[in-house]
Write an enzyme that holds these catalytic residues in place. Structure first.
Site, short mmCIF file in Angstrom:
data_model
loop_
_atom_site.label_atom_id
_atom_site.label_comp_id
_atom_site.label_asym_id
_atom_site.label_seq_id
_atom_site.Cartn_x
_atom_site.Cartn_y
_atom_site.Cartn_z
N CYS A 1 9.36 4.29 -4.04
CA CYS A 1 8.46 3.62 -3.10
C CYS A 1 9.12 2.88 -1.93
CB CYS A 1 7.58 2.64 -3.86
SG CYS A 1 6.40 3.49 -4.90
N ASN B 1 5.36 -3.86 -0.48
CA ASN B 1 6.62 -3.18 -0.82
C ASN B 1 7.72 -3.50 0.19
OD1 ASN B 1 5.90 -2.08 -3.22
ND2 ASN B 1 5.55 -0.01 -2.47
N ALA B 2 7.34 -3.58 1.46
CA ALA B 2 8.34 -3.90 2.49
C ALA B 2 8.92 -5.30 2.27
CB ALA B 2 7.71 -3.78 3.88
N ARG C 1 3.26 19.20 -16.69
CA ARG C 1 3.07 17.75 -16.79
C ARG C 1 1.90 17.43 -17.72
NH1 ARG C 1 4.42 13.56 -11.97
NH2 ARG C 1 6.50 13.26 -12.77
N LEU D 1 9.09 -6.97 -0.57
CA LEU D 1 9.93 -6.98 -1.78
C LEU D 1 11.30 -6.38 -1.47
CD1 LEU D 1 7.23 -5.86 -4.37
CD2 LEU D 1 8.39 -8.08 -4.33
N ARG E 1 14.32 8.64 -9.18
CA ARG E 1 14.04 8.93 -7.77
C ARG E 1 14.68 7.88 -6.87
NH1 ARG E 1 7.65 9.87 -7.94
NH2 ARG E 1 7.85 8.14 -9.38
N LEU F 1 1.67 -1.30 1.75
CA LEU F 1 2.92 -1.01 2.45
C LEU F 1 3.69 -2.31 2.70
CD1 LEU F 1 2.02 1.58 5.25
CD2 LEU F 1 3.22 1.99 3.12
N THR G 1 -0.14 5.20 -2.36
CA THR G 1 0.18 4.38 -1.20
C THR G 1 0.12 5.26 0.05
OG1 THR G 1 1.65 3.09 -2.59
CG2 THR G 1 1.96 2.88 -0.22
C1 UDX Z 1 3.69 7.52 -6.43
C2 UDX Z 1 2.58 6.61 -6.00
O1 UDX Z 1 1.42 6.81 -6.75
C3 UDX Z 1 2.16 6.77 -4.67
O2 UDX Z 1 1.64 5.56 -4.28
C4 UDX Z 1 3.20 7.21 -3.76
O3 UDX Z 1 2.64 7.39 -2.51
C5 UDX Z 1 3.86 8.45 -4.27
O4 UDX Z 1 4.45 8.17 -5.46
P1 UDX Z 1 3.80 8.84 -8.55
O5 UDX Z 1 2.72 8.83 -9.55
O6 UDX Z 1 5.03 8.05 -8.78
O7 UDX Z 1 3.14 8.44 -7.20
O8 UDX Z 1 4.18 10.30 -8.08
P2 UDX Z 1 4.45 11.53 -8.98
O9 UDX Z 1 5.03 11.10 -10.27
O10 UDX Z 1 5.15 12.50 -8.10
O11 UDX Z 1 2.97 12.06 -9.31
C6 UDX Z 1 2.13 12.72 -8.43
C7 UDX Z 1 1.45 13.84 -9.20
O12 UDX Z 1 0.46 14.44 -8.37
C8 UDX Z 1 2.40 14.98 -9.62
O13 UDX Z 1 2.36 15.15 -11.01
C9 UDX Z 1 1.86 16.21 -8.88
O14 UDX Z 1 1.99 17.41 -9.59
C10 UDX Z 1 0.41 15.82 -8.67
N1 UDX Z 1 -0.25 16.55 -7.57
C11 UDX Z 1 0.36 16.66 -6.38
C12 UDX Z 1 -1.50 17.10 -7.80
O15 UDX Z 1 -2.04 17.04 -8.90
N2 UDX Z 1 -2.14 17.74 -6.77
C13 UDX Z 1 -1.54 17.88 -5.54
O16 UDX Z 1 -2.14 18.49 -4.64
C14 UDX Z 1 -0.26 17.33 -5.34
C1 UDX Z 2 7.91 -1.33 -6.56
C2 UDX Z 2 7.02 -2.57 -6.45
O1 UDX Z 2 7.64 -3.67 -7.15
C3 UDX Z 2 5.65 -2.29 -7.02
O2 UDX Z 2 4.80 -3.41 -6.80
C4 UDX Z 2 5.08 -1.06 -6.34
O3 UDX Z 2 3.80 -0.75 -6.88
C5 UDX Z 2 6.00 0.12 -6.47
O4 UDX Z 2 7.28 -0.22 -5.96
P1 UDX Z 2 9.31 -0.21 -8.51
O5 UDX Z 2 9.96 0.56 -7.40
O6 UDX Z 2 8.76 0.52 -9.67
O7 UDX Z 2 8.11 -1.09 -7.95
O8 UDX Z 2 10.39 -1.27 -9.09
P2 UDX Z 2 10.92 -2.69 -8.62
O9 UDX Z 2 10.96 -3.58 -9.77
O10 UDX Z 2 10.20 -3.19 -7.43
O11 UDX Z 2 12.43 -2.38 -8.22
C6 UDX Z 2 12.78 -1.61 -7.08
C7 UDX Z 2 14.27 -1.59 -6.90
O12 UDX Z 2 14.75 -2.84 -6.46
C8 UDX Z 2 15.05 -1.25 -8.17
O13 UDX Z 2 16.09 -0.34 -7.86
C9 UDX Z 2 15.59 -2.57 -8.61
O14 UDX Z 2 16.78 -2.46 -9.35
C10 UDX Z 2 15.83 -3.24 -7.27
N1 UDX Z 2 15.84 -4.71 -7.34
C11 UDX Z 2 14.71 -5.39 -7.67
C12 UDX Z 2 17.02 -5.41 -7.07
O15 UDX Z 2 18.07 -4.82 -6.77
N2 UDX Z 2 16.98 -6.78 -7.14
C13 UDX Z 2 15.88 -7.49 -7.45
O16 UDX Z 2 15.93 -8.73 -7.49
C14 UDX Z 2 14.70 -6.76 -7.74
#
Ligand code: UDX
Ligand code: UDX
Length: 458
Positions: free
Chosen positions: A275, A223-224, A41, A226, A345, A220, A131
């Site tokens: 999320c 997100n819930a 990464r 939304l 995801r 939390l 989160t």
């Molecule tokens: C999201 C949100 O940040 C978080 O709020 C939610 O709880 C989990 O998903 P995201 O950045 O989308 O995180 O996750 P991801 O793309 O999986 O990135 C996490 C990174 O942390 C990975 O690249 C992983 O390799 C790294 N990691 C994990 C570390 O560097 N150390 C660890 O011990 C575990």
């Molecule tokens: C969400 C929250 O919006 C963001 O604030 C938080 O930090 C992370 O989680 P994300 O999951 O990246 O963000 O995308 P979001 O735009 O919220 O969409 C989530 C899912 O809901 C998508 O699959 C989207 O297609 C769907 N969605 C969204 C709908 O089906 N209808 C809508 O009106 C809005």
């Protein structure tokens, strides 16, 4: 130039990478370093092929990388050298033991806290960006205060609200920045240091503070709420299909009430992303833990409707296509969980694709950014799957097209040309309500949208 602050982020994912790139971009005099246990990464962040697709991200990374933004693998060393540490590691749903399939798996957060403790030689501000369940900061504090009396750690909560696909825009102009802290002198000083960073580009009135538990819980709950709106509109879409009401018209009429608001009322095949499901399960688990079973089941119903929406979509395809998909070619347009991201995801497309394979359909997948992830998501699926970049070529020779991601590209397709290339009768199942359905119907397609009556020639 003297660099004013040294900032570290542990976790170079979808959240850590873009959010740190924005700090580096807005604060050229700060030195921002991002580390990750996954060396590949880090290599990708240092390459021309960033591991995350986000409109506008490449531009800010190119401007800052090597100047004041660094992606590195030497975690121990970086912990020693930085005083402000964001924790942005992943917190997936637990798959084992107590709380399996509901609680957040906090092992990475805990490991990171222990790592910080082990390698720190001076006091640090540790900021939860991931989160997390409410009260996680307490566990982090306990680990950090378990030895090394003289080194002081202040733990803050600063959840990230940006959405994928609009990350750069959201980071640049957020609705609010939330910082939760303890009320001690040292915690308030830490909080001020974090405010100072964001105040470089965000108006102070948008930077709000709260107690640390409110901050953890607010993320939390946001997100819930939304996700709940998406499930609410999707539940009504099922009723629209039975009654000839139109979900877009209903959403417009309802959303124009300023008390309700018009955002997040787009019916579709259900929400995906890393999320929503995880955070609702986590919220429900917390409620059950505290004996609030009714509250837990209220929130779980949001996930139930989301699953129901996907099952309904698949059942409709089967029903409309004469009860069998065996040997039929089905084209999937869009595999990402939403437009403008490569992220798949929890994408509804994974579930839909697996169900089609189980029906022995031949599937052809097309997506402008998510093909690599699609291949790995379906690696274990035993079926006929083809991956075709060009959406015209993907649809050619197919019995049906399913639109599963709201990529803008699919609104602008030449449907006349596509119709000519498909097996007849030709079907479109628009899981995102993005095409001009009457136009497609006039061309000859049988068109099935979400929450609208069927436009069918058969
Ligand atoms: C999201 C949100 O940040 C978080 O709020 C939610 O709880 C989990 O998903 P995201 O950045 O989308 O995180 O996750 P991801 O793309 O999986 O990135 C996490 C990174 O942390 C990975 O690249 C992983 O390799 C790294 N990691 C994990 C570390 O560097 N150390 C660890 O011990 C575990
Ligand atoms: C969400 C929250 O919006 C963001 O604030 C938080 O930090 C992370 O989680 P994300 O999951 O990246 O963000 O995308 P979001 O735009 O919220 O969409 C989530 C899912 O809901 C998508 O699959 C989207 O297609 C769907 N969605 C969204 C709908 O089906 N209808 C809508 O009106 C809005």
């Amino acid at each position: 130039m003297k660099l004013k602050k040294n900032i570290l982020c542990i976790g170079a994912g979808y959240v850590g990478g873009p959010s740190m790139a924005m700090i580096a971009y807005k604060c050229p005099d700060y030195r921002v370093t991002v580390v990750d246990i996954n060396g590949d990464r880090i290599d990708a962040w240092n390459s021309d092929n960033l591991p995350v697709y986000e409109p506008g991200l490449e531009k800010i990374v190119k401007k800052t990388r090597g100047n004041n933004l660094f992606f590195r693998k030497d975690i121990e060393n970086q912990i020693k050298e930085n005083d402000i540490i964001f924790v942005s590691v992943n917190t997936p749903t637990k798959t084992y033991g107590a709380g399996a399939d509901m609680a957040a798996d906090l092992q990475y957060v805990e490991k990171t806290a222990r790592q910080i403790l082990k390698y720190s030689r001076s006091s640090k501000i540790v900021i939860e960006k991931s989160t997390l369940p409410v009260k996680t900061a307490l566990a982090i504090e306990k680990i950090l205060s378990s030895s090394k009396g003289r080194i002081k750690f202040d733990v803050l909560s600063n959840p990230e609200f940006m959405a994928e696909g609009t990350a750069v825009k959201d980071l640049e102009n957020p609705d609010r920045v939330l910082i939760g802290s303890r009320e001690t002198k040292s915690a308030l000083n830490a909080r001020n240091q974090l405010i100072e960073i964001y105040a470089r580009w965000i108006p102070l009135k948008k930077i709000i503070t709260s107690n640390i538990w409110s901050s953890e819980l607010s993320k939390l709950v946001a997100n819930a709420f939304l996700a709940q709106r998406v499930s609410s509109i999707n539940s009504i879409s099922a009723l629209c299909e039975k009654t000839d009401a139109d979900i877009t018209e209903v959403a417009k009429a309802v959303g124009m009430d300023s008390r309700i608001g018009d955002k997040f009322l787009k019916a579709g095949i259900g929400f995906g992303g890393s999320c929503f499901k995880k955070d609702i399960l986590n919220l429900a688990y917390l409620c059950e833990y505290y004996g609030l079973n009714e509250v837990a089941s209220y929130w779980k119903s949001v996930i139930k409707i989301n699953q129901y929406q996907q099952d309904r979509f698949i059942a409709n395809i089967l029903h409309r296509m004469f009860g069998t998909l065996a040997g039929k070619k089905i084209c999937i347009w869009g595999f990402a969980f939403k437009a403008d991201t490569s992220d798949t995801r929890e994408s509804p497309a994974i579930y839909v694709a697996k169900k089609l394979i189980a029906e022995q359909a031949e599937i052809i997948i097309s997506d402008p950014q998510a093909m690599k992830n699609a291949v790995s998501d379906l690696a274990d699926s035993k079926g006929t799957i083809r991956y075709v970049e060009d959406p015209y070529e993907a649809a050619s020779g197919c019995h049906a097209i399913l639109i599963l991601t709201d990529w803008d590209l699919y609104r602008k397709m030449d449907f006349r040309k596509i119709y000519r290339s498909m097996v007849k009768p030709a079907f479109i199942f628009d899981g995102r309500n993005i095409i001009e359905r009457e136009k497609c119907f006039d061309i000859g397609f049988n068109v099935y949208s979400i929450g609208k009556s069927a436009l069918s020639h058969i």
